[in-house]
Design a protein around this motif. Structure first.
Motif, short mmCIF file in Angstrom:
data_model
loop_
_atom_site.label_atom_id
_atom_site.label_comp_id
_atom_site.label_asym_id
_atom_site.label_seq_id
_atom_site.Cartn_x
_atom_site.Cartn_y
_atom_site.Cartn_z
N VAL A 82 0.84 -1.19 0.00
CA VAL A 82 0.00 0.00 0.00
C VAL A 82 0.88 1.25 0.00
O VAL A 82 1.79 1.38 0.82
N VAL A 83 0.61 2.16 -0.93
CA VAL A 83 1.33 3.42 -1.02
C VAL A 83 0.86 4.32 0.12
O VAL A 83 -0.35 4.52 0.29
N THR A 84 1.80 4.86 0.89
CA THR A 84 1.45 5.70 2.03
C THR A 84 1.86 7.15 1.84
O THR A 84 1.74 7.94 2.76
N ASP A 85 2.31 7.52 0.65
CA ASP A 85 2.71 8.89 0.36
C ASP A 85 1.47 9.78 0.38
O ASP A 85 0.57 9.61 -0.44
N PRO A 86 1.39 10.75 1.32
CA PRO A 86 0.19 11.58 1.40
C PRO A 86 -0.04 12.45 0.16
O PRO A 86 -1.16 12.88 -0.09
N GLN A 87 1.00 12.71 -0.62
CA GLN A 87 0.85 13.52 -1.82
C GLN A 87 0.31 12.72 -3.00
O GLN A 87 -0.28 13.27 -3.92
N ASN A 88 0.53 11.41 -3.00
CA ASN A 88 0.04 10.55 -4.08
C ASN A 88 -0.19 9.15 -3.50
O ASN A 88 0.61 8.24 -3.70
N VAL A 121 -5.69 4.33 0.64
CA VAL A 121 -5.88 4.04 2.06
C VAL A 121 -5.31 5.22 2.83
O VAL A 121 -4.15 5.60 2.61
N GLN A 122 -6.11 5.79 3.72
CA GLN A 122 -5.63 6.91 4.52
C GLN A 122 -6.11 6.78 5.94
O GLN A 122 -7.24 6.37 6.20
N MET A 127 -9.96 5.58 6.18
CA MET A 127 -10.76 5.65 4.97
C MET A 127 -10.07 4.86 3.87
O MET A 127 -8.85 4.96 3.71
N ILE A 128 -10.85 4.10 3.15
CA ILE A 128 -10.33 3.29 2.05
C ILE A 128 -11.25 3.54 0.86
O ILE A 128 -12.47 3.53 1.00
N VAL A 129 -10.64 3.77 -0.30
CA VAL A 129 -11.41 4.00 -1.52
C VAL A 129 -10.88 3.07 -2.59
O VAL A 129 -9.66 2.96 -2.78
N VAL A 130 -11.76 2.39 -3.28
CA VAL A 130 -11.41 1.55 -4.43
C VAL A 130 -12.20 2.09 -5.62
O VAL A 130 -13.41 2.30 -5.52
N GLY A 131 -11.50 2.34 -6.71
CA GLY A 131 -12.15 2.84 -7.91
C GLY A 131 -11.50 2.28 -9.15
O GLY A 131 -10.53 1.53 -9.07
#
Length: 172
Positions: free
Chosen positions: A125-131, A144-145, A156-160
């Motif tokens: 999971v990418v944890t970079d807040p900018q991307n 995932v944030q 919060m988790i978003v799948v699109g």
């Protein structure tokens, strides 16, 4: 993180465009603390909602539909479900998506959470807040944030689907 990509993907899951309100209610206000395992399970239930609509009922087996009265400020063109104090909102199909909202419990460890979500989905999971966009093997994208808002921790988790009409170039 810019909130716009999250809003666009949330709209793809059926959430309406935000409208100004004098005193907006918090759609997370009705949630009680949730265990990390329950939030991770919700992430797993979301994956596939845009590329395998026929399998979504099986992925959300055991989840309870939220009644309109209990939905509060959470509105969706799809389904609103809850299980183990985790809210899951989804709409299937290319232009659909899935959003998970939860208030983690006191034992929650954000670093472990990101790793556990990734492990359950077979990705890092990418944890970079900018991307924060993670590309999933099935062609969907995952965000995932974990944020602290007004003294409350929110997961919060978003799948699109990046090929859907509601996607943006950001994160591609």
């Amino acid at each position: 993180m810019p909130i716009l990509p999250l809003l666009l993907i949330a709209q793809a899951a059926g959430a309406p465009a935000p409208t100004p309100a004098p005193a907006p209610a918090d759609p997370m206000a009705d949630l009680q603390p949730a265990a990390e395992r329950a939030i991770v399970a919700a992430a797993k239930a979301c994956v596939g909602s845009t590329v395998d609509p026929a399998g979504q009922d099986a992925r959300v087996a055991g989840w309870q539909d939220v009644t309109p009265a209990k939905a509060g400020m959470t509105k969706a063109d799809g389904r609103i479900l809850v299980r183990d104090n985790v809210k899951l909102i989804y709409k299937t199909g290319l232009d659909g998506g899935c959003v998970v909202m939860a208030k983690p419990d006191a034992a929650f460890d954000a670093t472990a959470f990101y790793g556990d979500v990734g492990k359950s989905l077979g990705v890092t999971v990418v944890t970079d807040p900018q991307n924060p966009v993670t590309n999933l093997p099935n062609g969907e994208v995952l965000i995932v944030q974990v944020v602290d808002k007004d003294g409350t921790r929110l997961a919060m988790i978003v799948v699109g689907n990046p090929k859907g009409n509601h996607s943006t170039q950001e994160g591609k």
